[in-house]
Design a protein around this motif. Structure first.
Motif, PDB file in Angstrom:
ATOM      1  N   TYR A 148     -32.199  -3.886-103.067  1.00  0.00           N
ATOM      2  CA  TYR A 148     -32.898  -2.755-102.442  1.00  0.00           C
ATOM      3  C   TYR A 148     -31.930  -1.741-101.863  1.00  0.00           C
ATOM      4  CZ  TYR A 148     -35.578   0.126 -99.254  1.00  0.00           C
ATOM      5  OH  TYR A 148     -36.113   1.207 -98.599  1.00  0.00           O
ATOM      6  N   TRP A 149     -31.041  -2.190-100.968  1.00  0.00           N
ATOM      7  CA  TRP A 149     -30.252  -1.234-100.207  1.00  0.00           C
ATOM      8  C   TRP A 149     -29.175  -0.543-101.035  1.00  0.00           C
ATOM      9  CZ3 TRP A 149     -31.869   0.968 -96.080  1.00  0.00           C
ATOM     10  CH2 TRP A 149     -32.764   0.305 -95.240  1.00  0.00           C
ATOM     11  N   ARG A 150     -28.531  -1.247-101.946  1.00  0.00           N
ATOM     12  CA  ARG A 150     -27.512  -0.576-102.756  1.00  0.00           C
ATOM     13  C   ARG A 150     -28.140   0.504-103.650  1.00  0.00           C
ATOM     14  NH1 ARG A 150     -22.413  -1.854-103.279  1.00  0.00           N
ATOM     15  NH2 ARG A 150     -22.716  -3.994-102.549  1.00  0.00           N
ATOM     16  N   PRO A 151     -29.233   0.219-104.385  1.00  0.00           N
ATOM     17  CA  PRO A 151     -29.881   1.296-105.149  1.00  0.00           C
ATOM     18  C   PRO A 151     -30.423   2.412-104.245  1.00  0.00           C
ATOM     19  CG  PRO A 151     -30.574  -0.833-105.981  1.00  0.00           C
ATOM     20  CD  PRO A 151     -29.807  -1.100-104.721  1.00  0.00           C
ATOM     21  N   TRP A 152     -30.943   2.033-103.079  1.00  0.00           N
ATOM     22  CA  TRP A 152     -31.447   3.061-102.157  1.00  0.00           C
ATOM     23  C   TRP A 152     -30.329   3.988-101.720  1.00  0.00           C
ATOM     24  CZ3 TRP A 152     -30.649   4.614 -97.067  1.00  0.00           C
ATOM     25  CH2 TRP A 152     -31.626   5.452 -96.519  1.00  0.00           C
ATOM     26  N   SER A 153     -29.172   3.422-101.417  1.00  0.00           N
ATOM     27  CA  SER A 153     -28.048   4.259-100.970  1.00  0.00           C
ATOM     28  C   SER A 153     -27.585   5.198-102.068  1.00  0.00           C
ATOM     29  CB  SER A 153     -26.884   3.384-100.500  1.00  0.00           C
ATOM     30  OG  SER A 153     -26.224   2.759-101.590  1.00  0.00           O
ATOM     31  N   GLN A 154     -27.707   4.765-103.323  1.00  0.00           N
ATOM     32  CA  GLN A 154     -27.322   5.635-104.428  1.00  0.00           C
ATOM     33  C   GLN A 154     -28.356   6.744-104.640  1.00  0.00           C
ATOM     34  OE1 GLN A 154     -24.347   5.487-106.006  1.00  0.00           O
ATOM     35  NE2 GLN A 154     -23.899   3.878-104.508  1.00  0.00           N
ATOM     36  N   SER A 155     -29.622   6.406-104.499  1.00  0.00           N
ATOM     37  CA  SER A 155     -30.661   7.419-104.720  1.00  0.00           C
ATOM     38  C   SER A 155     -30.715   8.433-103.591  1.00  0.00           C
ATOM     39  CB  SER A 155     -32.031   6.751-104.888  1.00  0.00           C
ATOM     40  OG  SER A 155     -32.438   6.111-103.689  1.00  0.00           O
ATOM     41  N   ILE A 156     -30.486   7.996-102.346  1.00  0.00           N
ATOM     42  CA  ILE A 156     -30.629   8.911-101.220  1.00  0.00           C
ATOM     43  C   ILE A 156     -29.540   9.978-101.234  1.00  0.00           C
ATOM     44  CG2 ILE A 156     -29.231   7.666 -99.510  1.00  0.00           C
ATOM     45  CD1 ILE A 156     -32.654   9.301 -98.863  1.00  0.00           C
TER      46      ILE A 156
END
Length: 252
Positions: A148-156
């Motif tokens: 969750y958090w690694r993809p979220w950090s890339q998308s944000i």
């Protein structure tokens, strides 16, 4: 309205509309972890019934409840609490004023562990029998950082939302809380985790103070939102790096 008054209103409504249905009521989340902030935090509840709750009754009980703060939670049985939540069937839940007739919302090890650690009992046994499994929760926490958090950090970083206060508070304290929980071997609060990071992650004081300010109040640490964004994204890279912050339990 304070969280205890809202919870009391819920119990009154439940007892009038469905006498005997709610045998236990526990608050978890920020209330249980001592990190409740009016205007920022939701109220997270677990209502316990003898048999699975009728979604129609749940809808009737929650209709007319205050819409802010959100009174979010789930209905489970005593038997459900004694079982691994991954084996518990879906059931009624409430999320942001929406009634979910059959949902897995909050039916996971984090909820069970917070209840076991520090759940606030408003009705029912102070320490009900609750299933816990820290090794499994630690493994799922590490998996959550990756899935969750690694993809979220890339998308944000590709989104204008990276400039918002919500993203800063959610991202910085969300990732930090998981890291801190792994270090201590228990579920910790966002504020406790942020303060731990101030002591343990050198060079990131400003963005950590800003994230804590957004949650707890205080003076802004940045005048320029683009400078804040740069530090925010840099901190995510640091905190999500597998070898940066320690993630093994401390010896007590």
């Amino acid at each position: 309205m304070s969280y205890d008054l809202i919870a009391t209103e819920f119990l009154v409504r439940a007892d009038i509309l469905a006498p005997g249905l709610v045998e236990g009521l526990y608050l978890q989340g920020s209330v249980a972890l001592g990190d409740y902030h009016p205007g920022v935090s939701d109220i997270d509840f677990v209502a316990v019934t003898q048999d699975p709750a009728d979604p129609a009754l749940v809808r009737e009980i929650h209709h007319g409840m205050p819409r802010r703060p959100h009174f979010d939670g789930l209905y489970v049985t005593w038997e459900d609490l004694r079982a691994d939540p991954s084996t518990v069937p879906p059931g009624p839940a409430v999320h942001e004023n929406r009634i979910l007739p059959s949902s897995r919302f909050e039916r996971h090890l984090v909820t069970w562990h917070v209840l076991a650690q520090a759940g606030v009992a408003l009705r029912g046994p102070a320490k009900p029998e609750i299933f816990t499994d820290w090794p499994a929760l630690a493994a799922s926490t590490r998996e959550n950082l990756e899935s969750y958090w690694r993809p979220w950090s890339q998308s944000i970083r590709r989104h204008p939302g990276s400039l918002t206060s919500w993203a800063v508070s959610w991202g910085v304290l969300g990732v930090t809380r998981l890291r801190h929980s792994l270090v201590l071997g228990r579920v910790t609060s966002k504020t406790e985790a942020g303060r731990y990071a101030l002591r343990s992650y050198p060079g990131w004081d400003r963005i950590l103070e800003e994230a804590l300010r957004l949650r707890c109040g205080g003076a802004p640490q940045y005048r320029n939102p683009f400078h804040r964004r740069t530090d925010f994204l840099g901190y995510l890279d640091y905190a999500l790096h597998p070898t940066a912050p320690p993630d093994t339990p401390l010896l007590h």
